[in-house]
Design a protein around this motif. Structure first.
Motif, PDB file in Angstrom:
ATOM      1  N   LYS A 194       2.742  11.049   9.869  1.00  0.00           N
ATOM      2  CA  LYS A 194       2.431  10.384  11.095  1.00  0.00           C
ATOM      3  C   LYS A 194       1.166   9.129  11.010  1.00  0.00           C
ATOM      4  CE  LYS A 194       1.747  10.243  15.795  1.00  0.00           C
ATOM      5  NZ  LYS A 194       0.630  11.220  16.169  1.00  0.00           N
ATOM      6  N   GLU A 195      -0.160   9.850  10.709  1.00  0.00           N
ATOM      7  CA  GLU A 195      -1.660   9.044  10.716  1.00  0.00           C
ATOM      8  C   GLU A 195      -1.215   8.577   9.553  1.00  0.00           C
ATOM      9  OE1 GLU A 195      -0.892  12.557  11.386  1.00  0.00           O
ATOM     10  OE2 GLU A 195      -1.691  12.805  12.890  1.00  0.00           O
ATOM     11  N   SER A 196      -0.651   8.952   8.382  1.00  0.00           N
ATOM     12  CA  SER A 196      -0.931   8.049   6.983  1.00  0.00           C
ATOM     13  C   SER A 196      -0.743   6.518   6.765  1.00  0.00           C
ATOM     14  CB  SER A 196      -0.902   9.113   5.736  1.00  0.00           C
ATOM     15  OG  SER A 196       0.661   9.114   6.072  1.00  0.00           O
ATOM     16  N   LYS A 197       0.735   7.047   8.146  1.00  0.00           N
ATOM     17  CA  LYS A 197       1.275   5.561   8.209  1.00  0.00           C
ATOM     18  C   LYS A 197       0.446   4.445   9.142  1.00  0.00           C
ATOM     19  CE  LYS A 197       5.969   7.151   7.977  1.00  0.00           C
ATOM     20  NZ  LYS A 197       7.224   7.666   8.668  1.00  0.00           N
ATOM     21  N   GLU A 198       0.066   5.531  10.146  1.00  0.00           N
ATOM     22  CA  GLU A 198      -0.393   4.233  11.389  1.00  0.00           C
ATOM     23  C   GLU A 198      -2.250   3.986  10.479  1.00  0.00           C
ATOM     24  OE1 GLU A 198      -1.577   6.748  14.567  1.00  0.00           O
ATOM     25  OE2 GLU A 198      -2.635   4.992  15.568  1.00  0.00           O
ATOM     26  N   ALA A 199      -2.572   4.879   9.747  1.00  0.00           N
ATOM     27  CA  ALA A 199      -3.830   4.245   9.073  1.00  0.00           C
ATOM     28  C   ALA A 199      -3.359   3.235   7.502  1.00  0.00           C
ATOM     29  CB  ALA A 199      -4.716   5.206   7.511  1.00  0.00           C
ATOM     30  N   ILE A 200      -2.397   3.198   7.287  1.00  0.00           N
ATOM     31  CA  ILE A 200      -2.209   2.052   5.928  1.00  0.00           C
ATOM     32  C   ILE A 200      -1.762   0.828   6.995  1.00  0.00           C
ATOM     33  CG2 ILE A 200       0.079   1.655   4.380  1.00  0.00           C
ATOM     34  CD1 ILE A 200       0.088   4.536   3.303  1.00  0.00           C
ATOM     35  N   SER A 201      -0.898   1.504   8.056  1.00  0.00           N
ATOM     36  CA  SER A 201      -0.421  -0.358   9.335  1.00  0.00           C
ATOM     37  C   SER A 201      -1.431  -0.668   9.736  1.00  0.00           C
ATOM     38  CB  SER A 201      -0.070   0.643  10.043  1.00  0.00           C
ATOM     39  OG  SER A 201      -0.220   0.089  11.277  1.00  0.00           O
ATOM     40  N   SER A 202      -2.746  -0.150   9.894  1.00  0.00           N
ATOM     41  CA  SER A 202      -4.283   0.013  10.708  1.00  0.00           C
ATOM     42  C   SER A 202      -5.084  -1.151   9.383  1.00  0.00           C
ATOM     43  CB  SER A 202      -4.591   0.415  11.184  1.00  0.00           C
ATOM     44  OG  SER A 202      -4.214   1.616  11.825  1.00  0.00           O
ATOM     45  N   LEU A 203      -4.680  -0.858   8.330  1.00  0.00           N
ATOM     46  CA  LEU A 203      -5.687  -0.975   7.024  1.00  0.00           C
ATOM     47  C   LEU A 203      -4.849  -2.257   6.747  1.00  0.00           C
ATOM     48  CD1 LEU A 203      -6.554   2.506   5.170  1.00  0.00           C
ATOM     49  CD2 LEU A 203      -7.891   0.316   6.050  1.00  0.00           C
TER      50      LEU A 203
ATOM     51  N   ILE B  71       1.049  -1.185  -0.091  1.00  0.00           N
ATOM     52  CA  ILE B  71      -0.306   0.116   0.098  1.00  0.00           C
ATOM     53  C   ILE B  71       0.916   1.110   0.176  1.00  0.00           C
ATOM     54  CG2 ILE B  71      -1.992   1.533   1.610  1.00  0.00           C
ATOM     55  CD1 ILE B  71      -2.278  -1.226   2.671  1.00  0.00           C
ATOM     56  N   THR B  72       1.760   1.250   1.163  1.00  0.00           N
ATOM     57  CA  THR B  72       3.156   2.276   1.163  1.00  0.00           C
ATOM     58  C   THR B  72       2.985   2.497  -0.689  1.00  0.00           C
ATOM     59  OG1 THR B  72       3.035   1.404   3.351  1.00  0.00           O
ATOM     60  CG2 THR B  72       4.758   3.497   2.475  1.00  0.00           C
ATOM     61  N   ALA B  73       3.663   1.767  -1.213  1.00  0.00           N
ATOM     62  CA  ALA B  73       4.413   1.716  -2.481  1.00  0.00           C
ATOM     63  C   ALA B  73       3.619   2.918  -3.396  1.00  0.00           C
ATOM     64  CB  ALA B  73       4.824   0.392  -3.151  1.00  0.00           C
TER      65      ALA B  73
ATOM     66  N   LEU C  61      -9.497   7.516   7.147  1.00  0.00           N
ATOM     67  CA  LEU C  61      -9.000   6.817   8.258  1.00  0.00           C
ATOM     68  C   LEU C  61      -8.342   7.393   8.827  1.00  0.00           C
ATOM     69  CD1 LEU C  61      -8.696   4.327  10.361  1.00  0.00           C
ATOM     70  CD2 LEU C  61      -7.377   3.226   9.179  1.00  0.00           C
ATOM     71  N   GLU C  62      -7.099   8.723   8.217  1.00  0.00           N
ATOM     72  CA  GLU C  62      -6.093   9.795   8.643  1.00  0.00           C
ATOM     73  C   GLU C  62      -6.592  10.480   9.313  1.00  0.00           C
ATOM     74  OE1 GLU C  62      -3.821  11.573   5.521  1.00  0.00           O
ATOM     75  OE2 GLU C  62      -3.094   9.637   4.538  1.00  0.00           O
ATOM     76  N   GLU C  63      -8.376  10.835   8.826  1.00  0.00           N
ATOM     77  CA  GLU C  63      -8.905  11.806   9.612  1.00  0.00           C
ATOM     78  C   GLU C  63      -9.036  11.687  10.546  1.00  0.00           C
ATOM     79  OE1 GLU C  63     -12.374  13.657   7.000  1.00  0.00           O
ATOM     80  OE2 GLU C  63     -13.047  12.885   9.835  1.00  0.00           O
ATOM     81  N   PHE C  64      -9.683  10.488  10.914  1.00  0.00           N
ATOM     82  CA  PHE C  64     -10.558  10.163  11.929  1.00  0.00           C
ATOM     83  C   PHE C  64      -9.146   9.898  12.555  1.00  0.00           C
ATOM     84  CE2 PHE C  64     -14.553   8.193  11.835  1.00  0.00           C
ATOM     85  CZ  PHE C  64     -14.911   8.882  10.627  1.00  0.00           C
ATOM     86  N   LEU C  65      -8.000   9.829  12.652  1.00  0.00           N
ATOM     87  CA  LEU C  65      -7.027   8.835  13.455  1.00  0.00           C
ATOM     88  C   LEU C  65      -6.135  11.112  13.940  1.00  0.00           C
ATOM     89  CD1 LEU C  65      -5.395   6.466  11.915  1.00  0.00           C
ATOM     90  CD2 LEU C  65      -6.205   6.428  13.891  1.00  0.00           C
TER      91      LEU C  65
END
Lengths: 723, 557
Positions: free
Chosen positions: A146-155, A134-136, A182-186
């Motif tokens: 920070k949040e997008s990393k967390e979002a990707i990790s969660s998903l 996903i990150t790629a 998800l980023e926005e929620f986080l």
């Protein structure tokens, strides 16, 4: 950690396990009565089943529930298996962050290949692989925060481990919009307070009265529920009900004659205890039958109004139940405004639980959260509970133990389980939407009567909902979500696990919001239209809904209030004073004036209350034709159309609320009865209010401390009531 | 003091609490007496300085309703501060006063003197901020939407603002519109609000001024709709009924002159009978020249009555015919809403001196030549001895409300019938509350109908029944309903005495007067219109419960 968990004293008058709503009242009452109280909770939050969470904590909770096995192992009969029993209470948990369905490009990242190729590796590796995949794709076009990393990790985690409760669609692909959502929620995690068991208070119900009489209410702030709507199957419409004298007066849905019939019935209901002759014959008959035959309220609308007022969670209410509940409703009306319900801010259950815990602590109650428990010691001979052993090995003794079911030992739990003949569950759904489902009305409840919804459209035989589906919409004003978001709590009683929560509730949800990917839900507005219209605009098409009879002046949010605002006009005066000062300052000086030391008026957020639009708002020049227009508005009905909101996030779960019909303890032949000094608190019920739990707490207290006063007023540190 | 509306009275307190309260009050009383003494000192000392002002401030904080202190304060302000102040200083002082009043108003929003002081400040200021006052009073009405002081003050502000915009009629109308909407908001919040309904009625008149008849009709329909919703929601609420009654309006009642006659020739005596008690100012009697003499009402009060007699001054000379002219302005009704619609002129013959029936005075009167002129058709106006002119004839207006008046009797009847049937529908569900209003509506309808029609008889019968019902519903006002009932019964039983005159709805004596009338056992409490009985030889009033014999004097005179 171990050190801080050690207690100086290990003997108490009472130990309470779990900070669920009922126990917290009991704890406060016991401490207030001078008992030494130890209150423990294995969770790291207050409220137990009534807890409230931010986004992160909700997801954490969901993950924990999903990943804990509820299967009983081979353990000692005295062992406390808190985590397992909690996990057992929640079934078919499922959640989803929805894809935004817009015509604008939304890149979809396919996950099937990467999941397929990593099928046989360890979970960690699989998650890693998906995350990298996903990150790629995602971070080439977006700067990873920070949040997008967390979002990707969660998903990635959810996609890789389906047992965690992610909805199927999330397992095959994720889209950019999902990640962004998800980023926005986080980012806003702390702005959310999701209630696990949403409820309201009657303004003059037992709980509110207790909060006032004990003085505990001063820790809390409230908002008034604005309206109640009922879904009508025949017309396929959700209609706002005229549920107060003022509403009845302005209602267009009722004819003059119907208004009179309804008001007559309501007048009777306020005083029904003194008019036994009217309802005695119907005492045990269904409430609806009484309403129809004794009061002639046969009209569809009238029936719906009485249902909206009198429904307290029981679809099979007798006349006695129904009248009692209508009376509480009517008594509650007008205490704080044109509404019978109060909604606490910052999450309903956990705020109340904490307020009671605070009082308990003030009177010496000792509190420890996140405190693991090992086992109960019971004197089997005398059938007496003796002590509980915690994770540090301390033995904590007390005369009385009060706990919720999750804190029982294996043996005790089995005893209750064996006595439970009728299973009872509550299906829950939490939905976050991008706009109000009710137009300008932002804080309201909706009821879908039993039998009004088809749960399996297109299939035969049709299955209808066996129980009322309740919906409570909360807005930013209740401090449970950001201002541009709305939470819809949807729940219904459910008799078994055959249908999952999603099946029980989706039919109702479809009538209120657009669920992306669900063609049977309401149509979402076209993107352009949605963009052009602000969240609370009017006059837009909303095919399946007609929210008639909106209040005339309900454009603004209801003001916040505290419980002492009933008789205390000082609050209003302060408000006037401030508003006026402001006005004064504005008009007299152009230089900003340092704000005065404002009194802590809870209502300071709203500059003026919603109900007074006339004086404050600038009056636009009205032409003579405007007179004609406003004149027709005088007979009142601006039919509110609302743009259909999109579901952004949904979480379903089914909570067990089973309880033995026969009250315990009861003599039993083959099972050892529960120790007599053990009190087990009932699980939270599905009703809209806290009244049953409040009454239970009172009963427990009165059993433990006969003759003692239940939560007398807490003295003020300094009495500043006089001038 | 906060609003007490709709609150239960607090329960009686225990003796200890009462005692503590008394002690607390005793302290306050002592403080107050000290202050009062200082006020006396203050007034006597004639001081006009800051110290003096402070004393009034302290006093007023304790007792804002002590209006003398407000007066003293104003004197101090004026003579001690304002007289020599420039505009800016004066404004500062007034602003300070406004703030002072404001603060106290919050504690006591129903004090006349504070609102009054506020007005004084604003009217004395060079540039009063009326817009700010409007916002302020809006807040007060938010606190208590039924505080009539607040409403009164609000209207006062609007008047001031309108005065400023005298030239801009649009602005004034817009303001009236926004005030009208304000009442709508308040009524929607709680329609049990006399002040809001009242304000609405005053604004409606203003708003409807320039509208066409259809537009007005629309508004009226809308108002009826609104108020009926209130009535059906809570029929016990009197404020809504009152507004309904205002909308219905009251038809002006025509005073009728039943007849006039010469009853004695030497000296000349003329009698004029009205169908209700009136005061007469200066009717005149003349042929070509005014005839000297005096008009007196029969009965105990010679200035008030339904039967009036003219007695010629000794020695006055009169001709073969005498004209009696009564102008509408000269007749004042005791009852509000009654009016003599037009001047009436009788030409009475004085030549035929052969009056057989004149001997027995009691209740006997011979109608002379009864010439009732249709004054509107007279050639030229009737001129009085002092040169006054009766130029205009007051037509009875069929008023729907003060908002809309209709010249058409049919409109009035249609409206009344519509409202009556709506009330009848409500009576089916609520047998008690709407009876009073039904009775009022029926009486209004009755005014539109000829007295001898069967419809009139039906209405009378129903009204009599309704009074009986009202006595049982509302026994506290029993005597009032009994009197009303007596009036209705009396009118029904005396129908043979009168007839419709040519000018509806006026009435006059029937051509053939009955000689005897039996009114026994009718439950009469009084004789409402004694002038009806003038011609009777015998009157049987057995077995009634008549409370007063005053009516007899009229007949015996």
């Amino acid at each position: 950690m171990a050190d801080t968990d050690l207690l100086d004293a290990t003997v108490f008058d009472a130990i309470l396990l779990g900070t669920g709503f009922t126990q917290t009242i009991v704890a406060a009452a016991l401490a207030r009565a001078g008992k030494s109280v130890l209150h423990l909770d294995e969770n790291d939050y207050y409220g137990g089943a009534s807890g409230a969470f931010g986004v992160r904590d909700l997801l954490k909770w969901a993950t924990r529930i999903s990943s804990t096995s509820s299967a009983g192992g081979d353990v000692n009969a005295d062992k406390i298996e808190f985590k397992r029993l909690v996990a057992r209470s929640y079934n078919n948990l499922e959640f989803q962050f929805h894809r935004v369905e817009t015509s604008s490009a939304d890149t979809i990242i396919d996950l099937t290949t990467v999941l397929q190729t990593h099928k046989d590796v360890s979970t960690e590796d699989r998650i890693k692989a998906v995350e990298d995949h996903i990150t790629a794709t995602y971070t080439t076009t977006n700067n990873p925060s920070k949040e997008s990393k967390e979002a990707i990790s969660s998903l990635a985690t959810w996609a890789s481990t389906p047992e965690l409760g992610a909805t199927a669609t999330q397992l095959q692909s994720v889209s950019f919009s999902q990640i962004q959502l998800l980023e926005e929620f986080l980012k806003n995690t702390r702005k959310y307070n999701f209630d696990l068991s949403p409820k309201l208070l009657y303004s003059r119900g037992p709980l509110t009265n207790l909060l006032i009489s004990s003085g505990i209410g001063k820790y809390l702030e409230f908002k008034l529920l604005e309206r109640t709507a009922v879904y009508e199957a025949l017309t396929d419409k959700v209609e706002m009900m005229p549920t107060s004298k003022e509403d009845v007066f302005v209602s267009k849905a009722l004819s003059l004659k119907e208004k009179r019939l309804l008001m007559k019935f309501l007048q009777f209901a306020v005083d029904y205890e003194n008019q036994k002759e009217v309802w005695e014959d119907y005492k045990n008959a269904p409430f609806t039958q009484f309403v129809q035959s004794a009061y002639g309220l046969t009209d569809k609308v009238l029936t719906a109004v009485v249902y909206a007022i009198g429904f307290d969670g029981n679809d099979y209410a007798t006349t006695t139940d129904g009248l009692k509940s209508v009376k509480v409703y009517l008594q509650s009306l007008g205490r704080y405004g044109n509404s019978a319900y109060l909604c606490p801010l910052y999450g309903v259950g956990s705020e109340l639980a904490q307020a009671f815990c605070r009082v308990s602590a003030v009177y010496g109650g000792i509190y420890m959260l996140q405190h693991g428990l090992d086992k109960h010691n019971v004197d089997k001979e005398a059938n007496k509970w003796q002590s509980v052993v915690d994770h540090t090995g301390q033995t904590l003794k007390a005369n009385q133990i009060i706990c919720s079911r999750e804190y029982l030992s294996k043996e005790m739990d089995e005893y209750i389980e064996a006595r439970t003949l009728n299973r009872n569950y509550v299906s829950h759904c939490i939905i976050v939407t991008d706009r109000s489902a009710f137009g300008e009305t932002t804080l309201c409840k909706t009821l879908f009567p039993m039998g009004s919804l088809v749960l399996n459209p297109g299939e035969t035989p049709e299955r209808k909902n066996k129980h009322t589906v309740s919906v409570l919409q909360m807005c930013g004003g209740t401090m449970s979500c950001p201002n541009d978001r709305y939470i819809l709590y949807v729940w219904a009683e459910s008799a078994n696990l055959k249908t999952d929560a999603k099946e029980d509730l989706t039919a109702a949800i479809r009538k209120l919001v657009h669920i992306p990917g669900d063609p049977l839900s309401l149509k979402a507005p076209a993107p352009a239209q949605a963009a052009a219209a602000p969240a609370a605009s009017t006059e837009d098409s909303k095919p399946a809904q007609h929210l008639g009879d909106a209040p005339a002046a309900g454009s603004e949010d209801q003001p916040r209030m505290s419980l002492d605002q009933e008789l205390d006009m000082e609050q209003v005066r302060q408000e006037i004073l401030q508003a006026e000062k402001k006005l004064f300052d504005e008009s007299e000086n152009n230089t900003p004036v340092p704000s005065r030391p404002s009194t802590p008026a809870p209502s300071s957020t709203g500059s003026s209350s919603s109900t007074t639009a006339a004086s404050g708002t600038p009056t636009k020049p009205l032409s003579r034709t405007a007179f004609q227009k406003s004149k027709s508005a005088a007979s009142l009905t601006s039919s509110l159309g609302a743009i259909v909101p999109n579901a952004l996030f949904t979480m379903f779960y089914k909570r067990a609320a089973s309880w033995p019909r026969v009250p315990y303890p009861i003599g039993s032949e083959d099972l050892k009865p529960l120790p007599e000094n053990l009190t087990v608190v009932r699980p939270m019920n599905h009703s809209l209010d806290f009244e049953a739990a409040t009454e239970e707490a009172r009963a427990i207290f009165e059993k433990l401390c006969p003759g003692e006063e239940f939560l007398p007023p807490t003295p003020e540190p300094e009495d500043n009531s006089g001038f | 003091m906060e609003s007490r509306h709709g609150r239960k009275k607090e329960q009686a307190e225990s003796p200890e609490v009462l005692k503590a309260k008394e002690e607390k009050e005793a302290v306050l009383v002592r403080e107050y007496l000290t202050l009062k003494d200082s006020l006396k000192e203050l007034v006597e000392s004639n001081k006009r300085d800051n110290d003096a002002l402070k004393v009034t401030t302290a006093l007023l904080r304790k007792s804002p309703d002590y209006y003398t202190i407000w007066n003293v304060r104003r004197t101090i302000l004026k003579e001690g501060f304002l007289d020599n102040a420039d505009d800016e200083t004066a404004n500062k002082i007034y602003t300070g006063e406004l703030e002072f009043v404001q603060e106290n108003l919050k504690l006591n929003p129903k004090s006349y003197w504070m609102w009054n002081h506020r007005r004084w400040c604003l009217e004395s200021m060079s540039q009063p901020r009326w817009d700010r006052e409007l916002a302020m009073v809006g807040k007060f009405l938010e606190m208590d939407a039924r505080n009539f002081h607040g409403w009164d003050y609000r209207r006062y502000i609007i008047r001031q603002l309108d005065l400023k915009d005298k030239e801009a009629k649009d602005k004034v109308l817009d303001r009236a519109q926004s005030e009208f909407d304000f009442t709508t908001t308040k009524i929607h919040q709680n329609f049990s609000n006399y002040s809001a309904w009242h304000n609405r009625s005053t604004l409606l008149g203003k708003l409807a001024e320039d509208l066409s008849a259809e537009e007005r009709a629309d508004i009226v329909d809308n108002e009826f709709d609104l108020v009926k919703n209130a009535i059906y929601t809570d029929p016990e609420d009197q404020s809504a009924w009152l507004y309904e009654l205002w909308l219905i309006g009251r038809e002006e009642r025509s005073i009728s002159i039943l007849g006039a006659s010469v009853i004695s020739f030497h000296p000349l005596e003329i009698v004029v009978a009205f169908d209700e008690t009136v005061k007469m100012r200066n009717p005149f009697t003349h042929v070509a020249i005014p005839l000297e003499g005096e008009w007196k009402a029969t009965g105990s009060d010679s200035a008030l009555g339904s039967v009036w007699i003219f007695q010629q001054a000794p020695g006055a000379v009169y001709g073969p015919t005498v004209e009696v002219v009564i102008f509408s302005n000269d007749v004042c009704a005791v009852r509000t809403g009654s009016k003599l619609p037009a001047a009436v002129c009788y030409e009475l013959e004085t030549l035929n001196q052969n009056l057989e029936d004149i001997s027995g005075r009691l209740g006997r009167l011979v109608i002379g030549k009864n010439l009732m002129y249709d004054v509107t058709k007279r050639i030229g106006p009737v001129t009085g001895p002092d040169g006054t002119l009766e130029t205009q004839v007051a037509h009875p207006k069929h008023c729907v409300t003060s908002l809309t008046e209709s010249d058409s009797l049919d409109d009035r009847v249609a409206l009344l019938e519509r409202e009556i049937s709506a009330v009848r529908e409500l009576v089916e569900m609520e047998p008690d509350w709407p009876i009073q209003i039904l009775s009022t509506l029926l009486s209004e309808l009755r005014k539109t109908i000829s007295i001898h029609s069967t419809k009139a008889k039906d209405i009378d019968d129903e009204c009599i029944e309704l009074q009986e019902k009202l006595i049982t519903i509302d026994p506290l006002r029993q005597e009032r309903y009994e009197d009303r009932r007596a009036q209705l019964v009396f009118e029904r039983e005396t129908l043979s005495i009168i007839q419709d005159s040519k000018r509806f709805p006026e009435i006059e004596y029937a051509a053939n007067q009955p000689r005897n009338l039996d009114l026994s056992m009718r439950g009469l409490t009084h004789i409402p219109i004694s002038s009806y009985l003038l011609h009777l030889h015998t009157l049987n009033l057995d077995s009634n419960s008549i409370r007063s014999t005053r009516f007899l004097r009229n007949l015996l005179n």
